[in-house]
Design a protein around this motif. Structure first.
Motif, short mmCIF file in Angstrom:
data_model
loop_
_atom_site.label_atom_id
_atom_site.label_comp_id
_atom_site.label_asym_id
_atom_site.label_seq_id
_atom_site.Cartn_x
_atom_site.Cartn_y
_atom_site.Cartn_z
N ILE A 34 0.85 -1.19 0.00
CA ILE A 34 0.00 0.00 0.00
C ILE A 34 0.89 1.24 0.00
CG2 ILE A 34 -2.04 -1.05 1.07
CD1 ILE A 34 -1.14 -0.03 3.76
N GLU A 35 0.53 2.20 -0.82
CA GLU A 35 1.25 3.47 -0.86
C GLU A 35 0.29 4.58 -1.24
OE1 GLU A 35 3.51 4.06 -4.90
OE2 GLU A 35 4.02 2.07 -4.14
N GLU A 36 0.76 5.79 -1.12
CA GLU A 36 -0.10 6.96 -1.33
C GLU A 36 -0.85 6.85 -2.65
OE1 GLU A 36 0.24 11.80 -0.83
OE2 GLU A 36 1.96 10.72 -1.64
N GLY A 37 -2.18 6.97 -2.57
CA GLY A 37 -3.03 6.90 -3.75
C GLY A 37 -3.66 5.55 -3.99
N TYR A 38 -3.15 4.50 -3.33
CA TYR A 38 -3.74 3.17 -3.51
C TYR A 38 -5.09 3.10 -2.80
CZ TYR A 38 0.51 0.95 -5.41
OH TYR A 38 1.58 0.58 -6.20
N VAL A 39 -6.04 2.43 -3.45
CA VAL A 39 -7.38 2.25 -2.90
C VAL A 39 -7.69 0.76 -2.84
CG1 VAL A 39 -9.85 2.78 -3.17
CG2 VAL A 39 -8.13 4.46 -3.91
N TYR A 40 -8.19 0.29 -1.71
CA TYR A 40 -8.55 -1.11 -1.53
C TYR A 40 -9.97 -1.26 -1.02
CZ TYR A 40 -3.86 -3.11 -2.17
OH TYR A 40 -2.67 -3.53 -2.70
N PHE A 41 -10.64 -2.29 -1.51
CA PHE A 41 -11.90 -2.75 -0.93
C PHE A 41 -11.59 -3.91 0.00
CE2 PHE A 41 -15.33 -5.92 -0.99
CZ PHE A 41 -16.39 -5.16 -0.50
N ILE A 42 -12.18 -3.90 1.19
CA ILE A 42 -12.00 -4.97 2.16
C ILE A 42 -13.37 -5.54 2.50
CG2 ILE A 42 -11.11 -5.62 4.45
CD1 ILE A 42 -9.28 -3.13 4.27
N GLY A 43 -13.55 -6.82 2.25
CA GLY A 43 -14.83 -7.45 2.50
C GLY A 43 -15.17 -7.52 3.98
N ALA A 44 -16.45 -7.74 4.26
CA ALA A 44 -16.94 -7.81 5.63
C ALA A 44 -16.27 -8.96 6.39
CB ALA A 44 -18.45 -8.01 5.61
N ASN A 45 -16.15 -8.75 7.71
CA ASN A 45 -15.68 -9.80 8.63
C ASN A 45 -14.26 -10.26 8.34
OD1 ASN A 45 -18.27 -10.02 10.06
ND2 ASN A 45 -19.04 -10.88 8.12
N THR A 46 -13.43 -9.29 7.92
CA THR A 46 -12.03 -9.60 7.60
C THR A 46 -11.11 -8.87 8.58
OG1 THR A 46 -12.58 -9.75 5.25
CG2 THR A 46 -10.25 -9.51 5.82
N PRO A 47 -10.35 -9.61 9.42
CA PRO A 47 -9.36 -8.94 10.28
C PRO A 47 -8.18 -8.48 9.43
CG PRO A 47 -9.23 -11.32 10.54
CD PRO A 47 -10.39 -11.06 9.62
N VAL A 48 -7.69 -7.28 9.66
CA VAL A 48 -6.58 -6.74 8.88
C VAL A 48 -5.58 -6.07 9.81
CG1 VAL A 48 -7.75 -6.45 6.67
CG2 VAL A 48 -7.98 -4.69 8.41
N SER A 49 -4.33 -6.03 9.38
CA SER A 49 -3.31 -5.28 10.11
C SER A 49 -2.49 -4.47 9.12
CB SER A 49 -2.41 -6.23 10.91
OG SER A 49 -1.69 -7.09 10.06
N PHE A 50 -1.86 -3.42 9.63
CA PHE A 50 -1.14 -2.46 8.78
C PHE A 50 0.22 -2.16 9.39
CE2 PHE A 50 -5.70 -1.74 8.64
CZ PHE A 50 -5.98 -1.76 7.29
N ASN A 51 1.24 -2.11 8.53
CA ASN A 51 2.59 -1.73 8.92
C ASN A 51 3.07 -0.57 8.06
OD1 ASN A 51 2.27 -4.76 9.44
ND2 ASN A 51 4.14 -4.32 10.60
N ALA A 52 3.79 0.37 8.66
CA ALA A 52 4.40 1.44 7.88
C ALA A 52 5.61 0.89 7.13
CB ALA A 52 4.81 2.58 8.78
N GLY A 53 5.88 1.49 5.97
CA GLY A 53 6.97 1.01 5.14
C GLY A 53 8.23 1.84 5.24
N SER A 54 8.99 1.88 4.15
CA SER A 54 10.31 2.50 4.15
C SER A 54 10.28 4.00 4.37
CB SER A 54 11.02 2.19 2.83
OG SER A 54 10.24 2.66 1.73
N SER A 55 9.13 4.64 4.09
CA SER A 55 9.04 6.09 4.30
C SER A 55 9.02 6.44 5.77
CB SER A 55 7.77 6.63 3.63
OG SER A 55 6.61 6.16 4.31
N GLY A 56 8.74 5.44 6.59
CA GLY A 56 8.69 5.68 8.03
C GLY A 56 7.35 6.11 8.56
N SER A 57 6.36 6.22 7.68
CA SER A 57 5.03 6.61 8.15
C SER A 57 3.99 6.07 7.18
CB SER A 57 4.90 8.12 8.26
OG SER A 57 4.98 8.73 6.97
N LEU A 58 2.77 6.02 7.67
CA LEU A 58 1.63 5.57 6.85
C LEU A 58 0.39 6.28 7.35
CD1 LEU A 58 0.33 3.60 4.76
CD2 LEU A 58 0.08 1.97 6.66
#
Length: 424
Positions: free
Chosen positions: A390-414
């Motif tokens: 995922i990066e600036e400008g990316y768009v995602y659809f996430i279906g119902a009842n889906t656990p998700v987690s997010f990590n920042a990348g090389s830029s150091g922030s998200l």
């Protein structure tokens, strides 16, 4: 990046469409254009890119990034569980919300959106103008410094403007102006029900008089006001707004007078306003995330060359009044690094997440569909043991009842925004 099918994980990257309205920011500075480029849209630096639409609305439906002939709506129709059966049935296969990015170069129209009952009646009586029977509450969260008009000012501020701008008094007429000033003086800001109703009636008379003023009177008095302010050293925000809006909509637009009646709201990134049914507003400048019920119903009355429905607007408004700061929302905590903007409606809520390097944000399964857009930095989205870039400008659809987690990348922030529905 991994591209998943539904058999692996219900996460899909989207390609979303832009809308190039005249009020949009030009392609070289527009957030809309910048984000759209990331999914393959070719940008003209000299064209205005006003809106990026994320969702299933038929006017600009999102499609799957790796299957551009397959729309998000098609996906949901094929896999109802991505939406959940109750939401799918209630909204006839569409998402309950429309998610947007707006990039605003000049003011949008003075407008309000009808409630469900009025939306249904307007659609039945004037289907070519009001194209669906739904209501359209909406919420705006600033990405960059953002300006808007939102709701009626406290009455004592409007009374002060009548004294400061004699052109406003002349436009509404002596009788209406004096009746309003007397009401403000006699009620003294009382919150008693009888006093409040009397104040609302007086405010309605003023707003109606402004919006129904003859074009000749509006042009003459606005020209007089602009000439006077142009030769003064008046740095009051309303005076500067009058000059700015008159330049944007020359020739005597009645909407310029509305800045004396409506709150001027300035927002920093992350601040938000909710615009309920039958409340007047206008966005002025900046970039924002916007979420709304999936409707196109707008009743306009100024700062626009489009059709103006003054009678409907005057009749529909609640005439609630209050301070500019009272228009802003107070978010609540949502996860470890997220804030939740939760308006008093069922169709949508929005979460803003900001994380730094080595931080992980986990979102528990949501009982409804969601769309997320990355507005800064980069990182990784993980769902069902699969990871997605995922990066600036990316768009995602996430279906119902889906656990998700997010990590920042090389830029150091998200930073990202996630709109969702929890009707189920």
């Amino acid at each position: 990046m991994t591209t998943a099918t539904h058999s692996t994980t219900p996460v899909y990257r989207l390609q979303c469409k832009t809308q190039c309205y005249d009020w949009g920011r030009l392609g070289d500075v527009s957030k809309v254009a910048k984000y759209a480029q990331k999914s393959g849209t070719t940008i003209d630096p000299s064209s205005p890119y006003a809106e990026l639409w994320m969702g299933t609305h038929p006017n600009a439906p999102s499609v799957l990034m790796d299957q551009p002939h397959a729309s998000l709506r098609d996906l949901i129709n094929d896999h109802v569980e991505l939406s959940t059966e109750p939401i799918y049935q209630q909204y006839h296969g569409d998402l309950p919300f429309l998610f947007k990015i707006l990039s605003i170069r000049k003011a949008l129209s003075i407008q309000a959106h009808p409630d469900k009952a009025l939306g249904a009646r307007l659609h039945k009586e004037f289907p070519k103008i009001y194209k669906d029977p739904n209501h359209k509450p909406e919420m705006a969260i600033a990405i960059t410094p953002f300006e808007a008009l939102c709701g009626f000012r406290p009455l004592d501020e409007i009374a002060e403007h009548m004294k400061r701008y004699p052109e406003l008094c002349e436009l509404v007429g002596t009788d209406v102006a004096n009746a309003f000033l007397n009401t403000v003086r006699e009620t003294g800001g009382s919150s008693e029900e009888n006093d409040t109703e009397r104040s609302k009636a007086a405010l309605r008379s003023v707003f109606s008089a402004v919006m129904n003023s003859p074009d000749e009177a509006v042009a003459r008095l606005l020209n007089q006001l602009v000439q006077r302010l142009s030769t003064s050293n008046d740095d009051y925000i309303v005076s500067k707004l009058v000059l700015r809006l008159d330049q944007q909509y020359p020739g005597g637009d009645v909407g310029v007078f509305a800045v004396m009646l409506l709150n001027y709201v300035a927002m920093e990134p992350g601040q938000a306003i909710f615009l309920g049914a039958n409340e007047p507003h206008a966005y002025l400048s900046g970039d924002c995330v916007e979420c709304m019920a999936a409707s196109d119903n707008v009743v306009r009355a100024g700062l626009t060359p489009k059709f103006k429905d003054v009678k409907v607007l005057v009749d529909m408004l609640t005439y609630r009044y209050g301070s500019a700061e009272s228009q802003k929302m107070t978010p609540t905590q949502f996860g470890t690094y997220s804030l939740l903007y939760d308006p008093p409606i069922e169709e949508f809520s929005v979460a803003l997440t900001r994380i730094k390097a080595d931080q992980v944000e986990k979102h528990e399964p949501l009982a409804g569909p969601s769309i997320m857009i990355v507005t800064g930095g980069n990182g990784t989205l993980t769902a069902n043991d699969q990871s997605f870039d995922i990066e600036e400008g990316y768009v995602y659809f996430i279906g119902a009842n889906t656990p998700v987690s997010f990590n920042a990348g090389s830029s150091g922030s998200l930073e990202f925004y996630r709109a969702f529905t929890l009707l189920a």
